[in-house]
Design an enzyme around this catalytic site. Structure first.
Site, mmCIF file in Angstrom:
data_model
loop_
_atom_site.group_PDB
_atom_site.id
_atom_site.type_symbol
_atom_site.label_atom_id
_atom_site.label_comp_id
_atom_site.label_asym_id
_atom_site.label_seq_id
_atom_site.Cartn_x
_atom_site.Cartn_y
_atom_site.Cartn_z
ATOM 1 N N HIS A 93 0.828 -1.199 0.000
ATOM 2 C CA HIS A 93 0.000 0.000 0.000
ATOM 3 C C HIS A 93 0.866 1.254 0.000
ATOM 4 O O HIS A 93 2.046 1.231 0.341
ATOM 5 C CB HIS A 93 -0.946 0.028 1.202
ATOM 6 N N ASP A 95 0.526 4.905 1.858
ATOM 7 C CA ASP A 95 -0.229 5.455 2.985
ATOM 8 C C ASP A 95 -1.219 6.528 2.533
ATOM 9 O O ASP A 95 -0.892 7.397 1.722
ATOM 10 C CB ASP A 95 0.711 6.061 4.028
ATOM 11 N N HIS A 256 4.761 -0.040 0.474
ATOM 12 C CA HIS A 256 5.412 -0.863 1.486
ATOM 13 C C HIS A 256 4.472 -1.937 2.000
ATOM 14 O O HIS A 256 3.255 -1.886 1.772
ATOM 15 C CB HIS A 256 5.970 -0.017 2.638
ATOM 16 N N ARG A 271 4.511 6.110 14.211
ATOM 17 C CA ARG A 271 4.659 6.699 12.874
ATOM 18 C C ARG A 271 4.178 8.138 12.857
ATOM 19 O O ARG A 271 3.079 8.441 13.318
ATOM 20 C CB ARG A 271 3.864 5.890 11.850
#
Length: 280
Positions: A93, A95, A256, A271
């Site tokens: 995907h 983000d 990723h 994150r």
């Protein structure tokens, strides 16, 4: 700076990310990010506040509408499952591609990881686009795809929450091939987690089909073919996490995948995500 794989990824040493970046460091890291697309830093024992400050040097930070947040810093999302619930990031995907302004990049710090397993893969989607057969590149030029928050995150919400999120985040339409705003590179910009369909496939290929199922099946086959390109190891780099490892990636030009091969061991991450701009 040590390259990790031929296609992307570099490890950066001799820097203490607890300290504010001066202008030279900032410019050097930004240039390295554009060149290598994902940067790795080892043994960075930084605080949550220092992680926020580091990410903020590169732009305004988003607050994720679904993931849990750090108790003192809403800009930091807490990722990972526990011994009762496996994490679910194990799909290729990009983000928040469901936002009108998808993210520029993310800075992810490892708080806890298993002794073995829990690696993350990144994919160079510039190289993926360049490696497509010329006929496929011609076929997707000018097409747009729809990206949606609900297929991936809707199961975490009740009906009322889903309706609220739909009002707040209507499905976004982005070019299938976006242009990197800083480098001018062409990027294949569809991903398996959030891209639901092509918005204008029939419009671009009108007159080539007998029946509706002809173009619908061909559209779905094309999208699935594009999704599968991220699986090619030649376009990937793989990181084995350690405590206090940091990864900083360009979310515009990469995908990723967090490998879920360690459950019921724990893997906990923080994150920070930097707001980007509208794909074109």
């Amino acid at each position: 700076m040590d390259p990790i794989a031929p296609c992307l990824g570099a490890e950066i040493g001799n820097i203490d990310l607890r300290m504010p970046l001066d202008d030279d460091q900032y410019l050097a890291l930004r240039a390295a990010l554009l060149k290598h697309k994902v940067l790795f830093f080892r043994d960075q024992d930084i605080s949550a506040a220092q992680q926020v400050a580091l990410a903020s040097r590169f732009g305004e930070l988003e607050v994720h509408p679904v993931f849990p947040h750090h108790p003192d810093h809403r800009e930091l999302v807490v990722l990972g499952g526990d011994s009762a619930q496996a994490a679910r990031e194990n799909i290729f995907h990009t983000d928040v591609s469901w936002r009108k302004l998808p993210s520029m990049g993310s800075i992810l710090r490892c708080l806890e990881c298993p002794a073995v397993g829990g690696d993350t893969l990144w994919v160079n989607m510039v190289a993926v686009h360049a490696g497509l057969p010329a006929a496929v590149r011609d076929r997707i030029a000018g097409l747009h795809a729809v990206h949606d928050i609900l297929p991936a995150f809707g199961s975490r919400m009740n009906a009322e929450q889903r309706e609220a999120r739909r009002q707040e985040f209507p499905a976004a339409t982005h070019p299938v091939v976006r242009i990197h705003p800083e480098t001018g590179e062409k990027i294949l910009y569809v991903n398996e987690a959030f891209t639901t369909h092509l918005a204008d496939y029939l419009e671009k290929h009108e007159g080539q089909y007998r029946f509706g199922f002809d173009f619908r099946l061909e559209e779905m086959d094309l999208l699935q073919y594009l999704f599968r390109q991220a699986n090619a190891p030649e376009y990937q780099v793989r990181l084995r996490w350690r405590h206090n490892t940091i990864a900083f990636w360009d979310n515009r030009s990469t995908q990723h995948y967090a490998i879920q091969d360690y459950f019921p061991a724990r893997r906990r991450m923080l994150r920070a995500t930097i707001i980007g701009d509208a794909p074109f």
